[in-house]
Write an enzyme that holds these catalytic residues in place. Structure first.
Site, PDB file in Angstrom:
ATOM      1  N   ARG A  17     -17.562 126.145  59.378  1.00 47.74           N
ATOM      2  CA  ARG A  17     -16.545 126.047  60.431  1.00 47.74           C
ATOM      3  C   ARG A  17     -16.626 127.182  61.456  1.00 47.74           C
ATOM      4  NH1 ARG A  17     -10.963 126.981  56.909  1.00 47.74           N
ATOM      5  NH2 ARG A  17     -11.273 129.214  56.554  1.00 47.74           N
TER       6      ARG A  17
ATOM      7  N   ARG B 217     -15.030 133.322  61.310  1.00 53.72           N
ATOM      8  CA  ARG B 217     -14.289 134.321  60.551  1.00 53.72           C
ATOM      9  C   ARG B 217     -15.227 135.168  59.701  1.00 53.72           C
ATOM     10  NH1 ARG B 217      -9.216 131.323  57.799  1.00 53.72           N
ATOM     11  NH2 ARG B 217      -9.784 132.842  56.203  1.00 53.72           N
TER      12      ARG B 217
ATOM     13  N   ARG C 152     -12.474 133.872  47.248  1.00 51.90           N
ATOM     14  CA  ARG C 152     -11.181 133.333  47.716  1.00 51.90           C
ATOM     15  C   ARG C 152     -10.748 132.149  46.854  1.00 51.90           C
ATOM     16  NH1 ARG C 152     -12.920 132.450  53.679  1.00 51.90           N
ATOM     17  NH2 ARG C 152     -10.944 131.353  53.921  1.00 51.90           N
TER      18      ARG C 152
ATOM     19  N   ARG D 195       1.443 132.687  48.377  1.00 44.88           N
ATOM     20  CA  ARG D 195       0.197 132.588  47.610  1.00 44.88           C
ATOM     21  C   ARG D 195       0.353 133.140  46.201  1.00 44.88           C
ATOM     22  NH1 ARG D 195      -3.432 132.602  52.428  1.00 44.88           N
ATOM     23  NH2 ARG D 195      -5.575 132.258  51.783  1.00 44.88           N
TER      24      ARG D 195
ATOM     25  N   LYS E 248      -5.468 123.049  55.864  1.00 44.42           N
ATOM     26  CA  LYS E 248      -4.074 123.426  56.176  1.00 44.42           C
ATOM     27  C   LYS E 248      -3.915 123.780  57.656  1.00 44.42           C
ATOM     28  CE  LYS E 248      -3.949 126.875  53.155  1.00 44.42           C
ATOM     29  NZ  LYS E 248      -5.311 126.854  52.583  1.00 44.42           N
TER      30      LYS E 248
HETATM   31  P1  AMP Z   1      -6.309 132.405  55.234  1.00 42.04           P
HETATM   32  O1  AMP Z   1      -6.513 132.442  56.707  1.00 42.04           O
HETATM   33  O2  AMP Z   1      -5.001 131.772  54.847  1.00 42.04           O
HETATM   34  O3  AMP Z   1      -7.480 131.794  54.504  1.00 42.04           O
HETATM   35  O4  AMP Z   1      -6.218 133.935  54.744  1.00 42.04           O
HETATM   36  C1  AMP Z   1      -7.314 134.826  54.913  1.00 42.04           C
HETATM   37  C2  AMP Z   1      -7.132 136.037  54.033  1.00 42.04           C
HETATM   38  O5  AMP Z   1      -5.942 136.732  54.425  1.00 42.04           O
HETATM   39  C3  AMP Z   1      -6.949 135.762  52.547  1.00 42.04           C
HETATM   40  O6  AMP Z   1      -8.187 135.606  51.882  1.00 42.04           O
HETATM   41  C4  AMP Z   1      -6.185 137.004  52.095  1.00 42.04           C
HETATM   42  O7  AMP Z   1      -7.031 138.124  51.990  1.00 42.04           O
HETATM   43  C5  AMP Z   1      -5.267 137.247  53.281  1.00 42.04           C
HETATM   44  N1  AMP Z   1      -3.974 136.508  53.142  1.00 42.04           N
HETATM   45  C6  AMP Z   1      -3.508 135.513  53.944  1.00 42.04           C
HETATM   46  N2  AMP Z   1      -2.315 135.069  53.540  1.00 42.04           N
HETATM   47  C7  AMP Z   1      -2.010 135.801  52.431  1.00 42.04           C
HETATM   48  C8  AMP Z   1      -0.915 135.801  51.516  1.00 42.04           C
HETATM   49  N3  AMP Z   1       0.126 134.944  51.667  1.00 42.04           N
HETATM   50  N4  AMP Z   1      -0.947 136.683  50.494  1.00 42.04           N
HETATM   51  C9  AMP Z   1      -1.964 137.546  50.334  1.00 42.04           C
HETATM   52  N5  AMP Z   1      -3.038 137.582  51.141  1.00 42.04           N
HETATM   53  C10 AMP Z   1      -3.070 136.714  52.181  1.00 42.04           C
END
Ligand code: AMP
Length: 219
Positions: free
Chosen positions: A129, A163, A174, A90, A13
């Protein structure tokens, strides 16, 4: 044109959103990036989010809903030809809140582009990554190394970061959160008739091509 790039962690994404920013002037709204910035800045909600993110769980709905709502009111977003939601919504509650806030702001969703990927590929994609610490360009140990070892292709920096949540244990958590809480949203948006599926297992350029084709059809 406002779209959601949808898929599990590691589906691509963020990579695809950055390309759409470059090619179409759309603005990427990544709640993950915004939360990581809050963690780095040590803000109040950053402190609360940090542990949740390190466990691979979802932060509370109201936190991300407020972040997105505030961001949609900023001038660069208002003046852009559209936005790409990346990692948001989400949960069903987030999707409902998004519908409501978009209606209030006179905006609408044009498509939910689902990146279809095998779960098995995701762990390898995510744990390999890393990104340039200076410009944020993404790389992968196996699939996309810098052209010159240790030097960013885009900005020449020699510093890279990973990360905190890109380790195998957290990735599995996740993925579990994705299947339990996020995947059901596909049905939510199918009812709205705006889901478009692309093959997220294809090469990065091919995925971009498929997404561009979807967007051309919408335009
Ligand atoms: P991402 O970078 O999208 O993989 O997000 C990393 C982490 O941030 C996720 O594993 C969640 O802990 C938190 N997070 C990001 N976006 C959301 C969301 N829309 N709702 C809840 N937690 C989120």
């Amino acid at each position: 044109m406002n779209i959601i790039l949808f898929g599990p962690p590691g589906a691509g994404k963020g990579t695809q959103a950055k390309r759409l920013e470059k090619n179409r002037g759309l603005i990427q709204l990544s709640t993950g990036d915004m939360l990581r910035a809050a963690v780095a800045a040590g803000t109040e909600y950053g402190k609360k989010a940090k542990e949740i993110m390190e466990r691979g769980e979802l932060v509370p709905d109201e936190v991300v809903i407020n972040i997105i709502s505030d961001r949609l009111d900023e001038d660069d977003v208002k003046n852009a030809p559209g936005v790409i939601f990346d990692g948001f919504p989400r949960t069903v509650a987030q999707a409902e809140a998004l519908d409501k806030m978009l209606a209030e702001k006179g905006m609408k969703l044009d498509a939910v582009i689902v990146l279809d990927v095998d779960d098995e590929a995701l762990v390898e994609r995510i744990t390999g990554r890393f990104t340039c610490a200076k410009c944020g360009k993404g790389y992968h140990e196996k699939f996309e190394r810098p052209k010159v070892e240790g030097v960013c292709d885009e900005c020449g920096s020699t510093e890279f970061t990973r990360r905190a949540d890109d380790n195998e244990e957290t990735v599995r958590q996740r993925l579990e959160a994705y299947h339990a809480q996020t995947a059901p949203l596909i049905e939510y948006y199918e009812k709205a008739g705006i889901v478009k599926k692309v093959d997220g297992m294809a090469a990065i350029d091919e995925v971009t091509k498929q997404i561009e084709e979807v967007l051309d059809q919408l335009a």
